[in-house]
Design a protein around this motif. Structure first.
Motif, PDB file in Angstrom:
ATOM      1  N   ASN A   1       6.942   6.359   9.468  1.00 32.49           N
ATOM      2  CA  ASN A   1       5.700   5.978   8.805  1.00 32.49           C
ATOM      3  C   ASN A   1       5.015   7.136   8.073  1.00 32.49           C
TER       4      ASN A   1
ATOM      5  N   VAL B   1       4.958   7.426   4.835  1.00 27.79           N
ATOM      6  CA  VAL B   1       4.426   6.975   3.553  1.00 27.79           C
ATOM      7  C   VAL B   1       3.959   5.531   3.707  1.00 27.79           C
ATOM      8  N   GLY B   2       2.826   5.237   3.072  1.00 29.56           N
ATOM      9  CA  GLY B   2       2.271   3.888   3.194  1.00 29.56           C
ATOM     10  C   GLY B   2       1.584   3.481   1.908  1.00 29.56           C
ATOM     11  N   PHE B   3       1.117   2.240   1.900  1.00 27.12           N
ATOM     12  CA  PHE B   3       0.363   1.772   0.747  1.00 27.12           C
ATOM     13  C   PHE B   3      -1.108   2.097   0.954  1.00 27.12           C
ATOM     14  N   VAL B   4      -1.825   2.310  -0.140  1.00 24.93           N
ATOM     15  CA  VAL B   4      -3.281   2.373  -0.079  1.00 24.93           C
ATOM     16  C   VAL B   4      -3.862   1.474  -1.165  1.00 24.93           C
ATOM     17  N   ASP B   5      -5.095   1.055  -0.920  1.00 22.20           N
ATOM     18  CA  ASP B   5      -5.844   0.203  -1.844  1.00 22.20           C
ATOM     19  C   ASP B   5      -5.145  -1.150  -2.030  1.00 22.20           C
ATOM     20  N   ARG B   6      -5.601  -1.923  -2.983  1.00 19.79           N
ATOM     21  CA  ARG B   6      -5.073  -3.272  -3.130  1.00 19.79           C
ATOM     22  C   ARG B   6      -5.084  -3.699  -4.591  1.00 19.79           C
TER      23      ARG B   6
ATOM     24  N   ARG C   1      -3.215  -0.775  -6.111  1.00 23.87           N
ATOM     25  CA  ARG C   1      -2.350  -0.455  -4.984  1.00 23.87           C
ATOM     26  C   ARG C   1      -1.343   0.621  -5.367  1.00 23.87           C
TER      27      ARG C   1
ATOM     28  N   CYS D   1       1.224   6.282  -0.810  1.00 20.95           N
ATOM     29  CA  CYS D   1       0.553   7.532  -0.464  1.00 20.95           C
ATOM     30  C   CYS D   1       1.166   8.073   0.816  1.00 20.95           C
ATOM     31  N   PHE D   2       1.562   9.342   0.786  1.00 21.12           N
ATOM     32  CA  PHE D   2       2.096   9.960   1.999  1.00 21.12           C
ATOM     33  C   PHE D   2       0.951  10.282   2.947  1.00 21.12           C
ATOM     34  N   VAL D   3       1.228  10.199   4.251  1.00 18.80           N
ATOM     35  CA  VAL D   3       0.265  10.691   5.238  1.00 18.80           C
ATOM     36  C   VAL D   3       0.586  12.180   5.391  1.00 18.80           C
TER      37      VAL D   3
END
Lengths: 150, 200
Positions: free
Chosen positions: B142, B144-149, B153, B156-158
């Protein structure tokens, strides 16, 4: 808000990963924003990966990842409020606070947001400050309302 | 597991129960284009490029081949004027975001998509989610994930996880149909581990 407060909220919801949004909403409600440390704690305790929390916290407009002002101001710009002059209410609010929607002023006194409908169109145009609804306002009355909050 | 017989492009194809139309078609050598599909990942059905015409006992519908399970007597058409038109529009919309993606351009030449049809909005990411899902489902990191919508959208990497896990892995890099993922990674790397300032 400290770690203890966050733990208390998590325990109240039984530490269940499925109640992540409820936990975040409660932290948001008490703290008015979601600090990174809080999200990390929630991630650790609920065993939800940070990427997922990041996704959810940016998806919903109810959450804020930046500090908010002491007074949260919402101006409804939905269709009904719009035709009843919401833009002039918004101008009055902008004049009083000196900030645009989505911003917080330097003294952290006000945060201004526009919302798309609050579901009480008969009261439009609407101005909501700290959850208190002020309806059927003229721009001058909106300024009066804002003055009460400083 | 039972064996079912279905028709794909007027050919009888045998497939195992539980397979998808896409797997059955590829097994028979019939190519269906995909962008968000990966053999190790669950179907995501967001790119819609694998759309096919499905006739299930007279009930026709358009469905994504990557998620539709095979069934006895199913009649599938993978190419028709209608499907080509749908795929062409999808490609044109995606090309507005990533005009130079090699995979998109390859499909574009096949389906006659005009990459200048829509106004350019170069976000470079087409939100296929391959990197996000590969990291979550296969690597279970986990990072890298999505941000916003909606239209905002993006991936974005953590930073904390990326700093720890990504340098030794980077398995998601070749999956990306554009080159946005690498760019996002370089950005997060620059933000989390700034290089030593050069001596004047």
């Amino acid at each position: 808000m400290d770690i203890k407060g966050i733990d208390k909220i998590i325990e109240k919801h039984g530490g269940v990963a499925g109640l992540l949004i409820q936990v975040l909403l409660e932290i948001q409600g008490e703290n008015h924003w979601l600090p990174k440390e809080a999200l990390e704690r929630v991630s650790e305790r609920l065993r939800v990966p940070m990427s997922r929390i990041q996704h959810i916290a940016t998806f919903y407009k109810a959450f804020s990842l930046v500090p908010k002002g002491r007074h949260e101001v919402h101006v409804c710009t939905g269709t009904s409020c719009h035709v009843r002059g919401a833009s002039r209410i918004l101008d009055a609010v902008k004049d009083h606070t000196g900030i645009e929607p989505g911003e917080t002023d330097v003294d952290s006194k006000f945060s201004v947001e526009t919302v798309n409908c609050l579901g009480c169109c008969a009261l439009g145009p609407l101005l909501v400050v700290n959850g208190k609804t002020h309806g059927r306002l003229s721009p001058a009355e909106a300024s009066e309302v804002m003055k009460k909050y400083g | 597991m039972g064996i079912v017989t279905l028709t794909i492009d007027n050919r009888e194809v045998k497939a195992e129960e539980g397979m998808t139309v896409l797997e059955a078609a590829r097994g028979a050598g019939i190519e269906i284009p995909t962008l968000c599909w990966h053999e190790k990942l669950k179907p995501y059905t967001v790119c819609r490029i694998c759309v096919v015409d499905v006739d299930a006992r007279g009930w026709t519908s358009l469905d994504t081949a990557c998620s539709r399970p095979v069934k006895e007597g199913l009649v599938v058409r993978t190419r028709s004027a209608k499907i080509d038109r749908i795929r062409k529009t999808i490609l044109e919309l995606l090309l507005a975001h990533a005009p130079d993606s090699p995979k998109l351009r390859e499909y574009a030449s096949e389906y006659g998509a005009d990459r200048d049809r829509f106004e350019k909005d170069p976000s470079f990411c087409i939100d296929c989610g391959l990197c996000v899902r590969y990291c979550a489902e296969v690597k279970k990191k986990n990072a890298v994930g999505f941000v916003d919508r909606g239209i905002r959208r993006e991936i974005c990497f953590v930073p904390e996880v990326a700093l720890r896990e990504c340098n030794g892995c980077k398995e998601c890099f070749p999956l990306c149909p554009t080159s946005y993922l690498q760019a996002a990674f370089v950005l997060v790397q620059a933000l989390t581990a700034p290089a030593q300032p050069e001596k004047p």
